[in-house]
Design an enzyme around this catalytic site. Structure first.
Site, PDB file in Angstrom:
ATOM      1  N   LYS A 116       0.827  -1.218   0.000  1.00  0.00           N
ATOM      2  CA  LYS A 116       0.000   0.000   0.000  1.00  0.00           C
ATOM      3  C   LYS A 116       0.853   1.256   0.000  1.00  0.00           C
ATOM      4  O   LYS A 116       0.468   2.261  -0.587  1.00  0.00           O
ATOM      5  CB  LYS A 116      -0.986  -0.008   1.166  1.00  0.00           C
ATOM      6  N   LYS A 198      -4.243 -10.066  -6.765  1.00  0.00           N
ATOM      7  CA  LYS A 198      -5.527 -10.404  -6.121  1.00  0.00           C
ATOM      8  C   LYS A 198      -6.638  -9.461  -6.613  1.00  0.00           C
ATOM      9  O   LYS A 198      -6.375  -8.312  -6.958  1.00  0.00           O
ATOM     10  CB  LYS A 198      -5.371 -10.393  -4.597  1.00  0.00           C
ATOM     11  N   LYS A 201     -10.698  -4.196  -4.443  1.00  0.00           N
ATOM     12  CA  LYS A 201     -11.673  -3.134  -4.694  1.00  0.00           C
ATOM     13  C   LYS A 201     -10.993  -1.833  -5.069  1.00  0.00           C
ATOM     14  O   LYS A 201     -11.608  -0.945  -5.609  1.00  0.00           O
ATOM     15  CB  LYS A 201     -12.631  -2.972  -3.525  1.00  0.00           C
TER      16      LYS A 201
HETATM   17  P1  ATP Z   1      -8.105  -3.823  -1.002  1.00  0.00           P
HETATM   18  O1  ATP Z   1      -8.115  -4.805  -2.101  1.00  0.00           O
HETATM   19  O2  ATP Z   1      -8.466  -2.452  -1.422  1.00  0.00           O
HETATM   20  O3  ATP Z   1      -6.885  -3.913  -0.167  1.00  0.00           O
HETATM   21  P2  ATP Z   1      -9.802  -5.714   0.128  1.00  0.00           P
HETATM   22  O4  ATP Z   1     -10.691  -6.024  -1.012  1.00  0.00           O
HETATM   23  O5  ATP Z   1      -8.688  -6.620   0.459  1.00  0.00           O
HETATM   24  O6  ATP Z   1      -9.266  -4.244  -0.025  1.00  0.00           O
HETATM   25  P3  ATP Z   1     -10.536  -5.824   2.890  1.00  0.00           P
HETATM   26  O7  ATP Z   1     -11.536  -5.083   3.690  1.00  0.00           O
HETATM   27  O8  ATP Z   1      -9.100  -5.521   3.159  1.00  0.00           O
HETATM   28  O9  ATP Z   1     -10.770  -5.558   1.385  1.00  0.00           O
HETATM   29  O10 ATP Z   1     -10.778  -7.400   3.021  1.00  0.00           O
HETATM   30  C1  ATP Z   1     -11.915  -7.987   3.586  1.00  0.00           C
HETATM   31  C2  ATP Z   1     -11.776  -9.490   3.613  1.00  0.00           C
HETATM   32  O11 ATP Z   1     -11.833 -10.014   2.288  1.00  0.00           O
HETATM   33  C3  ATP Z   1     -10.469 -10.003   4.205  1.00  0.00           C
HETATM   34  O12 ATP Z   1     -10.733 -11.114   5.037  1.00  0.00           O
HETATM   35  C4  ATP Z   1      -9.663 -10.410   3.015  1.00  0.00           C
HETATM   36  O13 ATP Z   1      -8.778 -11.455   3.317  1.00  0.00           O
HETATM   37  C5  ATP Z   1     -10.733 -10.877   2.055  1.00  0.00           C
HETATM   38  N1  ATP Z   1     -10.317 -10.694   0.662  1.00  0.00           N
HETATM   39  C6  ATP Z   1     -10.073  -9.519   0.062  1.00  0.00           C
HETATM   40  N2  ATP Z   1      -9.738  -9.685  -1.236  1.00  0.00           N
HETATM   41  C7  ATP Z   1      -9.791 -11.027  -1.450  1.00  0.00           C
HETATM   42  C8  ATP Z   1      -9.559 -11.851  -2.600  1.00  0.00           C
HETATM   43  N3  ATP Z   1      -9.232 -11.332  -3.779  1.00  0.00           N
HETATM   44  N4  ATP Z   1      -9.701 -13.180  -2.470  1.00  0.00           N
HETATM   45  C9  ATP Z   1     -10.070 -13.717  -1.284  1.00  0.00           C
HETATM   46  N5  ATP Z   1     -10.294 -13.005  -0.176  1.00  0.00           N
HETATM   47  C10 ATP Z   1     -10.160 -11.677  -0.241  1.00  0.00           C
END
Ligand code: ATP
Ligand code: LTN
Length: 334
Positions: A116, A198, A201
């Site tokens: 980040k 990955k 969002k």
């Molecule tokens: P950003 O991608 O902007 O960092 P994020 O999508 O990871 O945000 P978080 O709020 O950090 O959002 O994650 C919420 C939950 O979703 C966490 O438990 C994280 O491990 C899971 N998660 C996020 N992205 C993925 C993914 N691509 N595949 C599986 N699990 C995910």
């Protein structure tokens, strides 16, 4: 009596930017499924969202939207506690205490911080750096046994364990040491445009992700355009990460294994396969979207659930915070 013998779960999700299919398959679907087996505490972690700049009115709206989506996808406030992190001040309080038992070097090694801060070199704030300490406070405040998260959060849960063990070593048993829990399929949903990254969002390319609020047309279009390879066989293997990602999405939604999916699409090619993946995702998300709209429009109900959730969460968290303060030798009148 039976309630007290259940293990406690804590997990959190940030309210900003809506939820992706990665959030859903990697974490949220599991949140719903484990509600009977565990005593669950779920939080919309708005303090964590402050590490990036947000417009106040938008943030306020997104916090309610995130809570409505969690209720829509099956978090049941009669079974579980659902609350907003900033409504329980013990999180910020314990976070400060724990930051004094967490080393600079440990935080410097966190891959999410490194990622980040590379992506946003103009705003590497101290909150971004100490983010895992606040997460440790979230978890430890509830005497948590199990933390269901996507694979990307493993390092943060390990740090939480290390800090808890260190504190217990200094002051005697204070915090329960938690275990992470990963989902079997789709623990890591990848970007539809770059299967090495990955699904996120915050990815600037909208076609890389499916949002839970996407229309059926958008879902079909994004899956059709998803990056695969020049072959045609639906299977895993060298250079086939794009197909494997779609298989894992399909498996996450339908409950089928990789072997079953290979069998189902043997000799049928990517076109057929992508159409089936899109159908399955749409069928899963459509009922959820209707429920989401219904809950979001009932402000009285939604705010009532959150108020009750924060009261229940607070009564657990206060006790643990007070226990830690006493051990350290502060808050001398308690
Ligand atoms: P950003 O991608 O902007 O960092 P994020 O999508 O990871 O945000 P978080 O709020 O950090 O959002 O994650 C919420 C939950 O979703 C966490 O438990 C994280 O491990 C899971 N998660 C996020 N992205 C993925 C993914 N691509 N595949 C599986 N699990 C995910
Ligand atoms: N850091 C997590 C969100 C999060 C969390 C938590 C997850 C904050 N506090 C406590 C589990 C337990 C993330 O970025 N996904």
């Amino acid at each position: 009596m039976e309630e007290a013998s259940k293990k406690r779960v804590f997990s959190g999700i940030q309210p900003t930017g809506g939820f992706t299919l990665g959030n859903y398959l990697g974490a949220l679907k599991n949140w719903k499924n484990i509600q009977d087996e565990y005593e669950c505490v779920y939080s919309v972690v708005d303090l964590h969202a402050l590490t990036v700049r947000n417009d106040p009115a938008t943030l306020r709206r997104q916090i309610r939207e995130a809570c409505a989506m969690l209720l829509a996808l099956g978090i049941d406030p009669h079974k579980s506690i659902l609350f907003v992190q900033s409504h329980v001040s013990a999180h910020a309080e314990l976070s400060w205490l724990l930051s004094c038992y967490t080393q600079f070097g440990e935080l410097s090694r966190m891959t999410q911080f490194k990622d980040k801060s590379q992506k946003h070199p103009d705003n590497i704030n101290a909150g971004l750096f100490t983010y895992p300490v606040l997460m440790a406070a979230d978890i430890l405040l509830y005497d948590t046994d199990v933390v269901p998260v996507g694979a990307d959060q493993k390092q943060h849960v390990e740090l939480t364990r290390d800090v808890a063990i260190r504190f217990n070593g200094l002051y005697g048993d204070t915090f329960r040491v938690p275990e992470p829990l990963f989902t079997r399929v789709a623990a890591r949903v990848m970007s539809l445009q770059d299967p090495a990254a990955k699904m996120s969002k915050s990815d600037p390319n909208e076609n890389a992700r499916i949002m839970l609020s996407d229309s059926s047309e958008a879902i079909v279009r994004k899956i059709k355009r998803a990056v695969t390879d020049s072959g045609s066989e639906v299977c895993r293997g060298e250079g086939k990460q794009g197909v494997e990602n779609l298989m894992s999405i399909y498996g996450g939604v339908t409950g089928r294994s990789f072997e079953e999916i290979e069998e189902e699409f043997r000799g049928r090619g990517y076109g057929d396969f992508k159409a089936a993946v899109a159908d399955a995702v749409v069928a899963e998300l459509q009922p959820l979207q209707q429920e989401y709209q219904r809950i979001l429009s009932d402000r009285g109900y939604l705010d009532g659930v959150l108020k009750e959730g924060s009261e229940r969460a607070s009564s657990i968290a206060r006790k643990v915070l007070s226990r830690a303060q006493k051990r350290i030798g502060i808050n001398i009148f308690r």
